[in-house]
Design a protein around this motif. Structure first.
Motif, PDB file in Angstrom:
ATOM      1  N   SER A   4       6.470   1.373   6.684  1.00 19.17           N
ATOM      2  CA  SER A   4       6.328   0.162   5.884  1.00 19.17           C
ATOM      3  C   SER A   4       5.552  -0.906   6.648  1.00 19.17           C
ATOM      4  N   ALA A   5       5.784  -0.981   7.958  1.00 16.18           N
ATOM      5  CA  ALA A   5       5.085  -1.972   8.774  1.00 16.18           C
ATOM      6  C   ALA A   5       3.591  -1.689   8.809  1.00 16.18           C
ATOM      7  N   THR A   6       3.225  -0.403   8.902  1.00 13.31           N
ATOM      8  CA  THR A   6       1.808  -0.033   8.895  1.00 13.31           C
ATOM      9  C   THR A   6       1.160  -0.387   7.561  1.00 13.31           C
ATOM     10  N   ALA A   7       1.842  -0.041   6.463  1.00 11.83           N
ATOM     11  CA  ALA A   7       1.305  -0.337   5.138  1.00 11.83           C
ATOM     12  C   ALA A   7       1.199  -1.843   4.916  1.00 11.83           C
ATOM     13  N   TYR A   8       2.176  -2.581   5.409  1.00 13.68           N
ATOM     14  CA  TYR A   8       2.151  -4.047   5.289  1.00 13.68           C
ATOM     15  C   TYR A   8       0.914  -4.624   5.979  1.00 13.68           C
ATOM     16  N   SER A   9       0.617  -4.136   7.166  1.00 14.16           N
ATOM     17  CA  SER A   9      -0.551  -4.632   7.904  1.00 14.16           C
ATOM     18  C   SER A   9      -1.838  -4.350   7.139  1.00 14.16           C
ATOM     19  N   MET A  10      -1.925  -3.182   6.520  1.00 12.47           N
ATOM     20  CA  MET A  10      -3.122  -2.831   5.758  1.00 12.47           C
ATOM     21  C   MET A  10      -3.279  -3.755   4.550  1.00 12.47           C
ATOM     22  N   LEU A  11      -2.178  -4.056   3.878  1.00 12.23           N
ATOM     23  CA  LEU A  11      -2.242  -4.949   2.719  1.00 12.23           C
ATOM     24  C   LEU A  11      -2.651  -6.357   3.133  1.00 12.23           C
ATOM     25  N   VAL A  12      -2.064  -6.852   4.219  1.00 10.35           N
ATOM     26  CA  VAL A  12      -2.407  -8.193   4.697  1.00 10.35           C
ATOM     27  C   VAL A  12      -3.892  -8.274   5.049  1.00 10.35           C
ATOM     28  N   ASN A  13      -4.416  -7.235   5.671  1.00 11.88           N
ATOM     29  CA  ASN A  13      -5.847  -7.222   6.001  1.00 11.88           C
ATOM     30  C   ASN A  13      -6.697  -7.279   4.740  1.00 11.88           C
ATOM     31  N   GLN A  14      -6.263  -6.570   3.689  1.00 13.79           N
ATOM     32  CA  GLN A  14      -7.013  -6.594   2.436  1.00 13.79           C
ATOM     33  C   GLN A  14      -6.972  -7.981   1.803  1.00 13.79           C
ATOM     34  N   VAL A  15      -5.799  -8.607   1.832  1.00 13.39           N
ATOM     35  CA  VAL A  15      -5.675  -9.965   1.282  1.00 13.39           C
ATOM     36  C   VAL A  15      -6.588 -10.925   2.037  1.00 13.39           C
ATOM     37  N   GLU A  16      -6.538 -10.870   3.352  1.00 15.60           N
ATOM     38  CA  GLU A  16      -7.331 -11.802   4.151  1.00 15.60           C
ATOM     39  C   GLU A  16      -8.829 -11.573   3.961  1.00 15.60           C
ATOM     40  N   ASP A  17      -9.252 -10.312   3.861  1.00 14.94           N
ATOM     41  CA  ASP A  17     -10.671 -10.015   3.630  1.00 14.94           C
ATOM     42  C   ASP A  17     -11.118 -10.548   2.273  1.00 14.94           C
ATOM     43  N   LEU A  18     -10.285 -10.365   1.254  1.00 16.53           N
ATOM     44  CA  LEU A  18     -10.637 -10.843  -0.080  1.00 16.53           C
ATOM     45  C   LEU A  18     -10.747 -12.365  -0.091  1.00 16.53           C
ATOM     46  N   CYS A  19      -9.808 -13.029   0.566  1.00 18.16           N
ATOM     47  CA  CYS A  19      -9.848 -14.492   0.631  1.00 18.16           C
ATOM     48  C   CYS A  19     -11.116 -14.977   1.326  1.00 18.16           C
ATOM     49  N   LYS A  20     -11.482 -14.296   2.397  1.00 22.09           N
ATOM     50  CA  LYS A  20     -12.681 -14.690   3.141  1.00 22.09           C
ATOM     51  C   LYS A  20     -13.949 -14.426   2.342  1.00 22.09           C
ATOM     52  N   ASP A  21     -14.025 -13.259   1.706  1.00 20.93           N
ATOM     53  CA  ASP A  21     -15.248 -12.883   0.992  1.00 20.93           C
ATOM     54  C   ASP A  21     -15.495 -13.756  -0.229  1.00 20.93           C
ATOM     55  N   LEU A  22     -14.413 -14.146  -0.936  1.00 24.22           N
ATOM     56  CA  LEU A  22     -14.571 -14.881  -2.192  1.00 24.22           C
ATOM     57  C   LEU A  22     -14.080 -16.325  -2.105  1.00 24.22           C
ATOM     58  N   SER A  23     -13.781 -16.789  -0.897  1.00 22.35           N
ATOM     59  CA  SER A  23     -13.301 -18.166  -0.692  1.00 22.35           C
ATOM     60  C   SER A  23     -12.078 -18.460  -1.568  1.00 22.35           C
ATOM     61  N   GLN A  43       0.824  -1.207   0.000  1.00 16.58           N
ATOM     62  CA  GLN A  43       0.000   0.000   0.000  1.00 16.58           C
ATOM     63  C   GLN A  43       0.858   1.257   0.000  1.00 16.58           C
ATOM     64  N   LYS A  44       2.083   1.167   0.491  1.00 16.70           N
ATOM     65  CA  LYS A  44       2.959   2.331   0.584  1.00 16.70           C
ATOM     66  C   LYS A  44       3.743   2.513  -0.717  1.00 16.70           C
ATOM     67  N   GLY A  45       3.841   3.730  -1.191  1.00 16.88           N
ATOM     68  CA  GLY A  45       4.651   4.019  -2.362  1.00 16.88           C
ATOM     69  C   GLY A  45       6.113   4.186  -1.986  1.00 16.88           C
ATOM     70  N   GLY A  46       6.999   4.063  -2.969  1.00 16.93           N
ATOM     71  CA  GLY A  46       8.412   4.307  -2.755  1.00 16.93           C
ATOM     72  C   GLY A  46       9.180   3.209  -2.063  1.00 16.93           C
ATOM     73  N   VAL A  47       8.593   2.012  -1.938  1.00 16.32           N
ATOM     74  CA  VAL A  47       9.289   0.919  -1.255  1.00 16.32           C
ATOM     75  C   VAL A  47      10.062   0.035  -2.222  1.00 16.32           C
ATOM     76  N   GLY A  48       9.939   0.293  -3.518  1.00 10.18           N
ATOM     77  CA  GLY A  48      10.705  -0.485  -4.492  1.00 10.18           C
ATOM     78  C   GLY A  48       9.925  -1.557  -5.216  1.00 10.18           C
ATOM     79  N   LYS A  49       8.607  -1.420  -5.285  1.00  6.69           N
ATOM     80  CA  LYS A  49       7.813  -2.429  -6.004  1.00  6.69           C
ATOM     81  C   LYS A  49       8.256  -2.555  -7.456  1.00  6.69           C
ATOM     82  N   THR A  50       8.504  -1.417  -8.098  1.00  4.99           N
ATOM     83  CA  THR A  50       8.848  -1.438  -9.517  1.00  4.99           C
ATOM     84  C   THR A  50      10.206  -2.093  -9.748  1.00  4.99           C
ATOM     85  N   SER A  51      11.207  -1.747  -8.949  1.00  3.88           N
ATOM     86  CA  SER A  51      12.532  -2.345  -9.140  1.00  3.88           C
ATOM     87  C   SER A  51      12.507  -3.838  -8.871  1.00  3.88           C
TER      88      SER A  51
END
Length: 428
Positions: free
Chosen positions: A330-349, A123-131
């Motif tokens: 980065s730790a805060t953004a990581y937690s937000m992403l993990v929550n989104q992943v887990e919610d998506l997994c739960k909602d759509l099995s 969720q956080k920009g500038g962490v190096g996703k593109t590289s």
């Protein structure tokens, strides 16, 4: 409407199904030498056992469909439909679709495997996703012997100051290297971020507003073939095996476009939009890497859905790589992403695999914040740190020159660490 079965243990059920789904069910049952009534019984039973309903199926134009089910099962099925707020026709269609996916055609065994799908997200920009996205993609595409030779030399040069630990580490890494081959694969890297940093780093123009792009294909409004948008990197190190789907300025509007399309088109599922757009190109590639935007919106949902483990796919073959930095945000953004992943997994099995973390731009000279943050990343029980990328000059120089890192500095520590990430080797 049920009616008695001659032997009394089943009842005839009359409903409706889309003609195409009826035909697919009929053909699959013939291929597997199954009775349709047994297939529908299994489909309905399994659907009711799932914690949530599946993706919505387009049921417009459904035709009459009837079969025999055990007495009482259809009443139980209707009760489940009521609890989930779906029509009986929709519930039956979802049941049949899920059963077809769980029971693939024997002919599928003769088809080429689906591509490995690696989604790089945070969720956080500038962490190096593109590289990281580009590094992984290049590692899969370069000539395998070139990459293996460079990585072997890199491992041999490792030095930690403790001779016994060095030799043990070298032996382990070299042993893994003997068993793993990464390069020589056909790779598509998708610039999914509207800021288009990935495209820009390679000197590829961003697709201007209003033109054909991945966005138009995702919202079901394409004017042409997706293949026409893809650009091949003409660098000899990759032997024309590395392709790029450029970023588009219209990506800034993707969330709203997906929401509007879903509101206007019955049966349109927002989460499936990226997969539906890329499906026509999947057969051309062994690996597809998605460089996601720093977002928690609908576009990210579609990206995470694309990373899910598909039917009969081996665990950990596809999934999410999460670049982070050794600092608190980065730790805060990581937690937000993990929550989104887990919610998506739960909602759509779904099942979405975490492939690991990459701690990027690390510099121990930054003191306690950096070193303690790295220790925290290494201590996560449910995640492994795939690599720690030092803040070195080669990546920045490659970006300035608009060259791929593995072509500009193939022997550099950063290039070899990218190869190790692609191999799934946990580096020191």
């Amino acid at each position: 409407m049920p009616s008695p079965y001659p032997d009394g243990d089943r009842e005839k059920v009359a409903s409706k199904l889309p003609p195409a789904l009826q035909q697919e069910l009929k053909v699959r049952c013939a291929e597997l030498s199954l009775d349709i009534q047994d297939a529908v019984e299994a489909a309905v039973t399994n659907w009711r056992a799932r914690p949530t309903p599946g993706p919505e199926i387009e049921t417009a134009g459904s035709k009459s469909f009837s079969t025999w089910l055990p007495t009482g099962l259809y009443d139980d099925f209707k009760a489940t439909c009521g609890e989930r707020g779906v029509s009986y026709i929709q519930g039956l269609a979802q049941s049949i679709r899920a059963w077809l996916e769980d029971n693939p055609s024997p002919a599928d065994a003769n088809r080429s495997a689906e591509p490995r799908r690696i989604v790089t997200a945070n969720q956080k920009g500038g962490v190096g996703k593109t590289s990281v996205s580009l590094g992984i993609a290049q590692s899969y595409a370069e000539h395998d012997e070139d990459g293996a030779a460079a990585l072997r030399r890199f491992i041999e040069s490792l030095s930690f100051g403790d001779l016994k630990r060095v030799e043990k580490t070298k032996a382990g890494l070299l042993k893994q290297l003997e068993k793993l081959t990464v390069g020589g694969q056909r790779v598509l890297v998708v610039d999914y971020d509207p800021q288009s940093h990935l495209s820009d780093q390679l000197g590829i123009p961003q697709i201007p507003p209003g033109q054909e792009s991945l966005v138009t294909h995702m919202v079901g409004d394409p004017d042409g073939d997706l293949h026409d948008l893809i650009v091949t990197l003409d660098d000899p190190r990759f032997h024309r095996r590395l392709d790029v789907l450029p970023g588009a300025y219209d990506g800034f509007l993707l969330d709203s476009k997906l929401a509007l399309t879903a509101a206007q088109s019955r049966g349109f599922q927002k989460e499936v939009a990226l997969e539906r757009a890329l499906r026509p190109a999947e057969g051309d590639y062994d690996v597809i890497v998605i460089d996601c935007p720093p977002s928690l919106g609908l576009a990210m949902d579609a990206g995470l859905y694309y990373a899910r483990r598909r039917r009969n796919e081996k665990k950990g073959r596809s999934g999410v790589v999460i670049p982070v930095q050794a600092e608190d945000s980065s730790a805060t953004a990581y937690s937000m992403l993990v929550n989104q992943v887990e919610d998506l997994c739960k909602d759509l099995s779904l099942e979405i695999d975490y492939l690991g973390l990459v701690v990027n731009q690390y510099d121990s000279r930054r003191g306690f914040v950096a070193t303690s943050s790295l220790a925290q990343w290494n201590s996560l029980g449910d995640q492994q740190v795939l690599a720690v990328l030092d803040d070195l000059k080669e990546q920045r120089e490659a970006v300035r020159l608009k060259q791929p890192l593995l072509a500009y500095a193939p022997e550099s520590k950063q290039a070899n660490t990218m190869r190790m990430i692609a191999m799934g080797v946990v580096s020191e």
